[in-house]
Design a protein around this motif. Structure first.
Motif, PDB file in Angstrom:
ATOM      1  N   LEU A  68     -21.169   5.216  -3.305  1.00  0.00           N
ATOM      2  CA  LEU A  68     -19.945   5.458  -2.545  1.00  0.00           C
ATOM      3  C   LEU A  68     -19.813   4.530  -1.331  1.00  0.00           C
ATOM      4  O   LEU A  68     -18.716   4.067  -1.017  1.00  0.00           O
ATOM      5  CB  LEU A  68     -19.893   6.917  -2.075  1.00  0.00           C
ATOM      6  N   ASN A  69     -20.927   4.280  -0.657  1.00  0.00           N
ATOM      7  CA  ASN A  69     -20.904   3.455   0.549  1.00  0.00           C
ATOM      8  C   ASN A  69     -20.986   1.976   0.174  1.00  0.00           C
ATOM      9  O   ASN A  69     -22.007   1.309   0.360  1.00  0.00           O
ATOM     10  CB  ASN A  69     -22.062   3.854   1.477  1.00  0.00           C
ATOM     11  N   THR A  70     -19.892   1.459  -0.348  1.00  0.00           N
ATOM     12  CA  THR A  70     -19.876   0.115  -0.921  1.00  0.00           C
ATOM     13  C   THR A  70     -18.853  -0.778  -0.220  1.00  0.00           C
ATOM     14  O   THR A  70     -17.952  -0.306   0.492  1.00  0.00           O
ATOM     15  CB  THR A  70     -19.508   0.170  -2.413  1.00  0.00           C
ATOM     16  N   LYS A  71     -18.992  -2.067  -0.485  1.00  0.00           N
ATOM     17  CA  LYS A  71     -18.023  -3.051   0.015  1.00  0.00           C
ATOM     18  C   LYS A  71     -16.633  -2.754  -0.553  1.00  0.00           C
ATOM     19  O   LYS A  71     -15.629  -2.826   0.170  1.00  0.00           O
ATOM     20  CB  LYS A  71     -18.472  -4.448  -0.386  1.00  0.00           C
ATOM     21  N   GLU A  72     -16.563  -2.422  -1.829  1.00  0.00           N
ATOM     22  CA  GLU A  72     -15.283  -2.165  -2.478  1.00  0.00           C
ATOM     23  C   GLU A  72     -14.567  -0.967  -1.850  1.00  0.00           C
ATOM     24  O   GLU A  72     -13.352  -1.019  -1.602  1.00  0.00           O
ATOM     25  CB  GLU A  72     -15.484  -1.929  -3.979  1.00  0.00           C
ATOM     26  N   ASN A  73     -15.313   0.104  -1.576  1.00  0.00           N
ATOM     27  CA  ASN A  73     -14.690   1.281  -0.962  1.00  0.00           C
ATOM     28  C   ASN A  73     -14.299   1.015   0.488  1.00  0.00           C
ATOM     29  O   ASN A  73     -13.318   1.581   0.988  1.00  0.00           O
ATOM     30  CB  ASN A  73     -15.632   2.479  -1.043  1.00  0.00           C
ATOM     31  N   THR A  74     -15.063   0.152   1.168  1.00  0.00           N
ATOM     32  CA  THR A  74     -14.701  -0.226   2.538  1.00  0.00           C
ATOM     33  C   THR A  74     -13.420  -1.047   2.532  1.00  0.00           C
ATOM     34  O   THR A  74     -12.534  -0.858   3.376  1.00  0.00           O
ATOM     35  CB  THR A  74     -15.839  -1.020   3.205  1.00  0.00           C
ATOM     36  N   GLU A  75     -13.299  -1.948   1.568  1.00  0.00           N
ATOM     37  CA  GLU A  75     -12.071  -2.751   1.452  1.00  0.00           C
ATOM     38  C   GLU A  75     -10.864  -1.864   1.148  1.00  0.00           C
ATOM     39  O   GLU A  75      -9.777  -2.076   1.699  1.00  0.00           O
ATOM     40  CB  GLU A  75     -12.246  -3.803   0.356  1.00  0.00           C
ATOM     41  N   SER A  76     -11.041  -0.869   0.293  1.00  0.00           N
ATOM     42  CA  SER A  76      -9.937   0.053  -0.028  1.00  0.00           C
ATOM     43  C   SER A  76      -9.528   0.860   1.200  1.00  0.00           C
ATOM     44  O   SER A  76      -8.340   1.135   1.412  1.00  0.00           O
ATOM     45  CB  SER A  76     -10.344   1.001  -1.157  1.00  0.00           C
ATOM     46  N   GLY A  81      -6.129   2.660   3.321  1.00  0.00           N
ATOM     47  CA  GLY A  81      -6.492   3.932   3.952  1.00  0.00           C
ATOM     48  C   GLY A  81      -7.127   4.925   3.005  1.00  0.00           C
ATOM     49  O   GLY A  81      -7.138   6.136   3.273  1.00  0.00           O
ATOM     50  N   THR A  82      -7.700   4.439   1.907  1.00  0.00           N
ATOM     51  CA  THR A  82      -8.271   5.316   0.891  1.00  0.00           C
ATOM     52  C   THR A  82      -9.563   5.968   1.377  1.00  0.00           C
ATOM     53  O   THR A  82     -10.491   5.290   1.822  1.00  0.00           O
ATOM     54  CB  THR A  82      -8.557   4.530  -0.402  1.00  0.00           C
ATOM     55  N   LYS A  89     -13.097  14.902   1.161  1.00  0.00           N
ATOM     56  CA  LYS A  89     -13.122  16.364   1.053  1.00  0.00           C
ATOM     57  C   LYS A  89     -12.907  17.016   2.419  1.00  0.00           C
ATOM     58  O   LYS A  89     -12.114  17.957   2.565  1.00  0.00           O
ATOM     59  CB  LYS A  89     -14.468  16.817   0.474  1.00  0.00           C
ATOM     60  N   ALA A  90     -13.596  16.501   3.446  1.00  0.00           N
ATOM     61  CA  ALA A  90     -13.509  17.094   4.779  1.00  0.00           C
ATOM     62  C   ALA A  90     -12.127  16.926   5.393  1.00  0.00           C
ATOM     63  O   ALA A  90     -11.570  17.859   5.980  1.00  0.00           O
ATOM     64  CB  ALA A  90     -14.571  16.471   5.690  1.00  0.00           C
ATOM     65  N   LEU A  91     -11.538  15.734   5.243  1.00  0.00           N
ATOM     66  CA  LEU A  91     -10.219  15.497   5.839  1.00  0.00           C
ATOM     67  C   LEU A  91      -9.110  16.191   5.058  1.00  0.00           C
ATOM     68  O   LEU A  91      -8.113  16.629   5.646  1.00  0.00           O
ATOM     69  CB  LEU A  91      -9.947  13.996   5.954  1.00  0.00           C
ATOM     70  N   SER A  92      -9.290  16.316   3.743  1.00  0.00           N
ATOM     71  CA  SER A  92      -8.256  16.985   2.936  1.00  0.00           C
ATOM     72  C   SER A  92      -8.156  18.465   3.289  1.00  0.00           C
ATOM     73  O   SER A  92      -7.100  19.080   3.130  1.00  0.00           O
ATOM     74  CB  SER A  92      -8.546  16.815   1.446  1.00  0.00           C
ATOM     75  N   GLN A  93      -9.246  19.051   3.783  1.00  0.00           N
ATOM     76  CA  GLN A  93      -9.219  20.444   4.225  1.00  0.00           C
ATOM     77  C   GLN A  93      -8.304  20.631   5.432  1.00  0.00           C
ATOM     78  O   GLN A  93      -7.888  21.742   5.743  1.00  0.00           O
ATOM     79  CB  GLN A  93     -10.636  20.920   4.543  1.00  0.00           C
ATOM     80  N   GLN A  94      -8.009  19.515   6.112  1.00  0.00           N
ATOM     81  CA  GLN A  94      -7.080  19.555   7.240  1.00  0.00           C
ATOM     82  C   GLN A  94      -5.715  18.981   6.851  1.00  0.00           C
ATOM     83  O   GLN A  94      -4.899  18.667   7.708  1.00  0.00           O
ATOM     84  CB  GLN A  94      -7.661  18.775   8.425  1.00  0.00           C
ATOM     85  N   GLY A  95      -5.505  18.809   5.542  1.00  0.00           N
ATOM     86  CA  GLY A  95      -4.227  18.305   5.058  1.00  0.00           C
ATOM     87  C   GLY A  95      -4.066  16.805   5.197  1.00  0.00           C
ATOM     88  O   GLY A  95      -2.948  16.286   5.134  1.00  0.00           O
ATOM     89  N   ILE A  96      -5.186  16.079   5.372  1.00  0.00           N
ATOM     90  CA  ILE A  96      -5.144  14.622   5.557  1.00  0.00           C
ATOM     91  C   ILE A  96      -5.634  13.953   4.275  1.00  0.00           C
ATOM     92  O   ILE A  96      -6.759  14.191   3.834  1.00  0.00           O
ATOM     93  CB  ILE A  96      -6.022  14.195   6.741  1.00  0.00           C
ATOM     94  N   GLU A  97      -4.816  13.124   3.675  1.00  0.00           N
ATOM     95  CA  GLU A  97      -5.168  12.475   2.414  1.00  0.00           C
ATOM     96  C   GLU A  97      -5.430  10.977   2.562  1.00  0.00           C
ATOM     97  O   GLU A  97      -6.024  10.357   1.680  1.00  0.00           O
ATOM     98  CB  GLU A  97      -4.055  12.696   1.383  1.00  0.00           C
ATOM     99  N   LYS A  98      -4.967  10.380   3.662  1.00  0.00           N
ATOM    100  CA  LYS A  98      -5.171   8.952   3.930  1.00  0.00           C
ATOM    101  C   LYS A  98      -5.730   8.786   5.339  1.00  0.00           C
ATOM    102  O   LYS A  98      -5.616   9.681   6.172  1.00  0.00           O
ATOM    103  CB  LYS A  98      -3.844   8.183   3.803  1.00  0.00           C
TER     104      LYS A  98
END
Length: 214
Positions: A68-76, A81-82, A89-98
């Motif tokens: 998960l902690n990859t260059k590709e995910n950092t670029e996204s 804002g992916t 999971k933690a941010l979606s519990q507060q209604g935040i998706e991006k």
């Protein structure tokens, strides 16, 4: 004073240039605390100080959850804002998706070990973090070096900056000077005022030294 080992191979956003004062944030994209506290703090400090001879660098690293902690995910994260993994999971519990805040500061990817010689150099740097290491006998030094090497060889993934500095985890914030001497460091949740006071303190020292040399 301990020197910071700073290594990166991919500048994903902006460009980091060493300055009289520098602030480094080491984070992981799969680290909810980095997104709740550290990255917003870093953005706030960047807005306050980046035009006042303080350079900023956020370094994406990995010491766990390597898929998960990859260059590709950092670029996204930077481009769209992916959010991923536990952060999502933690941010979606507060209604935040991006990603809910800006990241205007330079961002790079921690360099990883690819050659045996890099592993040996890292082991030596880690040994030197022990203030008594150079006063030990050759036999004692070699024994510690061998043990550190064995530990490093067991790791699936070795991020050079994170591991060389023996960081405790993420987020970690480090204030350092042009000689890469560590002036202050914080692990975990840190208040804006604490970092601000440190920046102001060392800025005053730098100005005083510059006045003396004129």
């Amino acid at each position: 004073m301990k020197n910071l080992e700073l290594h990166f191979e991919h500048e994903l956003q902006g460009r980091f240039e060493l300055n009289e004062l520098n602030l480094l944030l080491t984070f992981q994209v799969n680290c909810p605390g980095c997104f709740f506290y550290a990255l917003p703090l870093f953005q706030s400090l960047y807005q306050q100080y980046h035009e006042k001879k303080v350079s900023f660098l956020a370094l994406s690293t990995a010491f766990e959850d390597f898929e998960l902690n990859t260059k590709e995910n950092t670029e996204s994260l930077i481009k769209s804002g992916t959010l991923i993994g536990e952060t999502k999971k933690a941010l979606s519990q507060q209604g935040i998706e991006k990603l809910p805040f800006a990241m205007d500061f330079p961002i790079a990817m921690d360099k990883t070990i690819t050659e045996e010689k890099d592993l040996n150099a890292m082991a030596n740097n880690i040994c030197l973090l022990n203030p008594n290491f150079q006063s030990w006998s050759v036999v004692e030094q070699q024994d510690l070096l061998n043990r550190v090497l064995e530990y490093l060889k067991q790791l699936k993934h070795v991020a050079i900056t994170f591991t060389s500095n023996q960081s405790r985890g993420t987020p970690t914030v480090v204030l350092f000077n042009k000689q890469k001497e560590v002036l202050h460091h914080w692990f975990g949740h840190v208040e804006h005022s604490a970092v601000q006071l440190a920046i102001q303190h060392y800025s005053e020292i730098i100005r005083a030294n510059q006045n003396l040399s004129e």
